[in-house]
Design a protein around this motif. Structure first.
Motif, PDB file in Angstrom:
ATOM      1  N   PHE A 144      56.060  27.853  23.400  1.00 30.27           N
ATOM      2  CA  PHE A 144      56.088  26.674  24.275  1.00 30.27           C
ATOM      3  C   PHE A 144      54.858  25.808  24.045  1.00 30.27           C
ATOM      4  CE2 PHE A 144      54.065  30.105  26.765  1.00 30.27           C
ATOM      5  CZ  PHE A 144      52.887  29.498  27.182  1.00 30.27           C
TER       6      PHE A 144
ATOM      7  N   MET B 166      47.751  19.709  23.014  1.00 31.78           N
ATOM      8  CA  MET B 166      48.765  20.670  23.429  1.00 31.78           C
ATOM      9  C   MET B 166      48.322  22.078  23.052  1.00 31.78           C
ATOM     10  SD  MET B 166      52.847  20.552  22.880  1.00 31.78           S
ATOM     11  CE  MET B 166      53.031  19.073  21.955  1.00 31.78           C
TER      12      MET B 166
ATOM     13  N   ARG C 223      52.191  10.715  20.086  1.00 31.28           N
ATOM     14  CA  ARG C 223      53.556  10.217  20.305  1.00 31.28           C
ATOM     15  C   ARG C 223      53.529   8.722  20.571  1.00 31.28           C
ATOM     16  NH1 ARG C 223      56.508  15.353  23.306  1.00 31.28           N
ATOM     17  NH2 ARG C 223      55.662  16.815  21.782  1.00 31.28           N
TER      18      ARG C 223
ATOM     19  N   ARG D 213      47.908  17.351  31.288  1.00 28.06           N
ATOM     20  CA  ARG D 213      48.674  17.499  32.534  1.00 28.06           C
ATOM     21  C   ARG D 213      48.102  18.642  33.357  1.00 28.06           C
ATOM     22  NH1 ARG D 213      54.719  15.828  31.173  1.00 28.06           N
ATOM     23  NH2 ARG D 213      54.226  13.829  30.196  1.00 28.06           N
TER      24      ARG D 213
ATOM     25  N   CYS E 237      59.220  17.150  14.483  1.00 27.16           N
ATOM     26  CA  CYS E 237      59.596  18.387  15.155  1.00 27.16           C
ATOM     27  C   CYS E 237      60.538  18.165  16.335  1.00 27.16           C
ATOM     28  CB  CYS E 237      58.328  19.093  15.599  1.00 27.16           C
ATOM     29  SG  CYS E 237      58.570  20.465  16.697  1.00 27.16           S
TER      30      CYS E 237
ATOM     31  N   ILE F 294      54.963  20.466  33.029  1.00 24.35           N
ATOM     32  CA  ILE F 294      53.634  20.721  32.457  1.00 24.35           C
ATOM     33  C   ILE F 294      53.760  21.538  31.172  1.00 24.35           C
ATOM     34  CG2 ILE F 294      53.199  22.840  33.793  1.00 24.35           C
ATOM     35  CD1 ILE F 294      50.363  21.717  34.261  1.00 24.35           C
TER      36      ILE F 294
ATOM     37  N   GLU G 112      49.920  25.509  22.105  1.00 28.24           N
ATOM     38  CA  GLU G 112      51.254  25.955  21.678  1.00 28.24           C
ATOM     39  C   GLU G 112      51.243  27.393  21.159  1.00 28.24           C
ATOM     40  OE1 GLU G 112      53.934  22.663  19.969  1.00 28.24           O
ATOM     41  OE2 GLU G 112      51.941  22.119  19.252  1.00 28.24           O
TER      42      GLU G 112
ATOM     43  N   TYR H  46      65.906  23.034  17.276  1.00 32.92           N
ATOM     44  CA  TYR H  46      65.421  24.391  16.988  1.00 32.92           C
ATOM     45  C   TYR H  46      65.652  25.381  18.136  1.00 32.92           C
ATOM     46  CZ  TYR H  46      61.610  22.318  19.686  1.00 32.92           C
ATOM     47  OH  TYR H  46      60.886  21.669  20.656  1.00 32.92           O
TER      48      TYR H  46
ATOM     49  N   ILE I  51      46.580  10.169  34.041  1.00 31.82           N
ATOM     50  CA  ILE I  51      46.213  10.940  32.849  1.00 31.82           C
ATOM     51  C   ILE I  51      45.086  10.268  32.057  1.00 31.82           C
ATOM     52  CG2 ILE I  51      47.948   9.927  31.303  1.00 31.82           C
ATOM     53  CD1 ILE I  51      48.426  12.851  30.257  1.00 31.82           C
TER      54      ILE I  51
ATOM     55  N   GLN J  74      54.449  23.050  16.498  1.00 30.52           N
ATOM     56  CA  GLN J  74      55.367  24.185  16.653  1.00 30.52           C
ATOM     57  C   GLN J  74      55.931  24.742  15.349  1.00 30.52           C
ATOM     58  OE1 GLN J  74      58.779  23.525  19.218  1.00 30.52           O
ATOM     59  NE2 GLN J  74      59.956  24.889  17.906  1.00 30.52           N
TER      60      GLN J  74
ATOM     61  N   SER K 106      53.849  17.752  17.363  1.00 31.89           N
ATOM     62  CA  SER K 106      53.797  19.134  17.848  1.00 31.89           C
ATOM     63  C   SER K 106      53.464  20.041  16.674  1.00 31.89           C
ATOM     64  CB  SER K 106      55.155  19.532  18.430  1.00 31.89           C
ATOM     65  OG  SER K 106      55.291  20.939  18.498  1.00 31.89           O
TER      66      SER K 106
ATOM     67  N   GLY L  19      56.763  22.791  28.155  1.00 32.57           N
ATOM     68  CA  GLY L  19      58.123  22.741  27.609  1.00 32.57           C
ATOM     69  C   GLY L  19      58.211  23.731  26.465  1.00 32.57           C
TER      70      GLY L  19
HETATM   71  O1  4AD Z   1      58.143  19.318  25.983  1.00 31.58           O
HETATM   72  P1  4AD Z   1      57.400  18.920  24.732  1.00 31.58           P
HETATM   73  O2  4AD Z   1      57.837  17.688  24.041  1.00 31.58           O
HETATM   74  O3  4AD Z   1      57.510  20.207  23.801  1.00 31.58           O
HETATM   75  C1  4AD Z   1      57.143  20.276  22.481  1.00 31.58           C
HETATM   76  O4  4AD Z   1      56.541  19.436  21.872  1.00 31.58           O
HETATM   77  C2  4AD Z   1      57.434  21.621  21.866  1.00 31.58           C
HETATM   78  N1  4AD Z   1      57.491  21.464  20.410  1.00 31.58           N
HETATM   79  C3  4AD Z   1      56.357  22.587  22.264  1.00 31.58           C
HETATM   80  C4  4AD Z   1      56.575  23.968  21.752  1.00 31.58           C
HETATM   81  O5  4AD Z   1      57.593  24.581  22.081  1.00 31.58           O
HETATM   82  N2  4AD Z   1      55.665  24.480  20.948  1.00 31.58           N
HETATM   83  O6  4AD Z   1      55.847  18.789  25.069  1.00 31.58           O
HETATM   84  C5  4AD Z   1      55.152  19.883  25.631  1.00 31.58           C
HETATM   85  C6  4AD Z   1      54.252  19.409  26.753  1.00 31.58           C
HETATM   86  C7  4AD Z   1      54.981  18.733  27.904  1.00 31.58           C
HETATM   87  O7  4AD Z   1      55.497  19.689  28.798  1.00 31.58           O
HETATM   88  C8  4AD Z   1      53.885  17.905  28.528  1.00 31.58           C
HETATM   89  O8  4AD Z   1      53.069  18.716  29.373  1.00 31.58           O
HETATM   90  C9  4AD Z   1      53.042  17.513  27.319  1.00 31.58           C
HETATM   91  O9  4AD Z   1      53.356  18.408  26.285  1.00 31.58           O
HETATM   92  N3  4AD Z   1      53.336  16.132  26.881  1.00 31.58           N
HETATM   93  C10 4AD Z   1      52.523  15.071  27.071  1.00 31.58           C
HETATM   94  N4  4AD Z   1      51.318  14.975  27.664  1.00 31.58           N
HETATM   95  C11 4AD Z   1      50.737  13.767  27.694  1.00 31.58           C
HETATM   96  N5  4AD Z   1      51.258  12.657  27.150  1.00 31.58           N
HETATM   97  C12 4AD Z   1      52.463  12.699  26.542  1.00 31.58           C
HETATM   98  N6  4AD Z   1      52.957  11.601  25.968  1.00 31.58           N
HETATM   99  C13 4AD Z   1      53.147  13.951  26.469  1.00 31.58           C
HETATM  100  N7  4AD Z   1      54.318  14.372  25.938  1.00 31.58           N
HETATM  101  C14 4AD Z   1      54.412  15.686  26.199  1.00 31.58           C
END
Ligand code: 4AD
Ligand code: MG
Length: 460
Positions: A428, A243, A228, A434, A165, A384, A245, A361, A445, A207, A205, A386
């Motif tokens: 998002f 997450m 990840r 976080r 994604c 926190i 979402e 996207y 964390i 999403q 994700s 995205g």
């Molecule tokens: O900004 P990210 O990568 O956004 C997405 O994955 C989109 N697909 C989400 C969406 O639009 N549905 O990740 C979203 C949030 C980040 O802002 C952060 O808070 C958290 O996920 N995050 C992590 N938290 C802990 N460990 C990690 N490795 C993280 N990577 C992202």
């Protein structure tokens, strides 16, 4: 007789003639004919004082009970005179369930977070981690409540997927092939022989699935684990995290920012109200400013500004950052923290980022340079949330995928949603850990995840 949890007993309005309590010994002190035992059962931060007198037939063993031992107490709940709280129990009978030997690592003294990470299987028994994980549980409930109250449907998105994604390639491969002798074709591993007949990985994700369901059920959300394989040794990244979402049909970037702000504020207010006792521990021992920070988040209107304006502030600040501040570069945590902690001193939403640093996207803006992305930044943590408005125009989306070298065949089903009844939609991801860091003042964390997964660490 059914056991009563200490959290319920402590809320009792009257003395009770007969109660049964079960829990673990925290401390014990003896006077001439009495033993005072503090028992904790994990249902709340506070323990219950038990008074055992030497007429109990196993008093000799009771007077030797060690920290960590498990006991069952039947007795009377009476008003307490000395224990610092309203209630205590005078025992008629104490059954010793099991004795913890002196090697029990959690003797009554303060242990460092680093040490407690090496005994992650025992640390939820400490006051601090017990509190953190009770708050984690309450926060999960609050997430579901928030969305249900607003008519969102909960979607279970798949954990195993063939899609990437975010396009960042930080994937954990899932395979049933024998890694020591995989089938090959033209010198490469032949994934057509694998379980799914193609390459698969753990999701980064939910999403893309959420988008499909938003375009069917309207407003939906996923809340689950994501993975990840980014090799970042920071206090803000883990390999397995949760997450939240949401994804909303008929919603633009403004509506998306409204929801993100409302969600963060609502969850913060919920924890302030429902977890007061556990929060107080963090406010006393972990972060003296915690309550002020949380009140600020729950009550202030988040600042919103475009990426370009954020960059100007950073450049004008004259501050020396480790990572260069320049138009086109992504915001690093140090930049995010500068904006939210020092410049605005409150949560900030930055939107309209350059398209080059964001996934395929996100909706292309009319300037053809930026996309309708938005990140919520908070003090100490930085990013926190995205999210973005999604590209709903088939031709533009295909163009972006071509630019980025993505296979349109592999995403045929995703593109279908833009062929049939495409509408503007947005969503998002809120990093659950976080948010927990923000709410507890915990800075690492690893300490808000029950059993954290990080590079070279998966023991528990
Ligand atoms: O900004 P990210 O990568 O956004 C997405 O994955 C989109 N697909 C989400 C969406 O639009 N549905 O990740 C979203 C949030 C980040 O802002 C952060 O808070 C958290 O996920 N995050 C992590 N938290 C802990 N460990 C990690 N490795 C993280 N990577 C992202
Ligand atoms: Mg992000």
């Amino acid at each position: 007789m059914k056991r009563t949890k200490i959290v319920h007993l402590l809320k009792s309005e009257h003395p009770v003639d007969r109660v049964l309590v079960k829990g673990w010994v925290r401390t014990r002190r003896d006077s001439k004919s009495l033993s005072f035992i503090e028992v904790n059962d994990g249902s709340c931060l506070r323990g219950l004082q038990i008074i055992a007198d030497n007429t109990l037939n196993n008093y000799e063993s009771i007077a030797k009970l060690s920290t960590g031992s498990a006991i069952a107490i039947s007795g009377k709940l009476i008003e307490s005179h000395g224990s610092g709280q309203k209630w205590e129990v005078v025992a008629d009978k104490i059954d010793i369930i099991s004795i913890a030997p002196e090697t029990y690592p959690l003797q009554k003294k303060r242990h460092s977070d680093e040490f407690l990470r090496t005994i992650a299987h025992l640390r939820p028994r400490t006051n601090k981690y017990g509190a953190a994980f009770r708050i984690r549980s309450e926060l999960s409930y609050a997430v579901h409540r928030f969305f249900r109250d607003r008519g969102f449907k909960y979607l279970h998105s798949p954990i195993i997927t063939a899609a990437d994604c975010e396009g960042a390639g930080e994937l954990f491969r899932v395979t049933a092939l024998a890694l020591d002798n995989p089938p090959t074709k033209d010198g490469k591993i032949d994934y057509s022989m694998d379980f799914f007949g193609t390459e698969a990985n753990l999701t980064v994700s939910g999403q893309l699935s959420a988008e499909m369901f938003a375009l069917a059920l309207g407003d939906v959300y996923t809340f689950g684990p994501t993975f990840r394989a980014e090799n970042s040794h920071t206090s803000r990244h883990v390999a397995e995290f949760w997450m939240v979402e949401p994804e909303m049909a008929f919603c633009d970037l403004d509506g998306n920012m409204d929801l993100a702000e409302e969600l963060v504020k609502n969850l913060t207010a919920f924890i302030i109200k429902e977890c007061a006792e556990d929060l107080e521990l963090f406010a006393r021992f972990v972060d003296k400013n915690l309550m002020a920070t949380l009140d600020n988040i729950a009550s202030s209107e988040f600042i919103r500004l475009p990426y370009e304006a954020a960059m100007e502030i950073l450049i004008k600040s004259g501050k020396k950052f480790e990572h260069e501040v320049a138009f086109g570069n992504d915001l690093q945590t140090e930049h995010e923290r500068y904006l939210t902690e020092h410049h605005f001193k409150q949560p900030v939403i930055v939107y309209d980022y350059p398209k080059e640093i964001k996934p395929f996207y996100m909706r292309l803006n009319d300037d053809h340079k930026t996309v309708g992305a938005m990140d919520v930044l908070v003090p100490v943590i930085g990013e926190i949330v995205g999210g973005s408005q999604r590209e709903e125009r088939l031709d533009v989306l295909e163009g972006r995928m071509d630019e980025m070298g993505l296979s349109k065949d592999a995403y045929w089903w995703y593109l279908d949603s833009r062929r049939f009844g495409s509408v503007e939609h947005s969503g998002f991801g809120l990093g659950f850990e976080r948010l927990l860091m923000l709410l507890t003042g915990i800075r690492n964390i690893r300490d808000v995840v029950p059993f954290p997964r990080t590079p070279n660490s998966i023991e528990f």
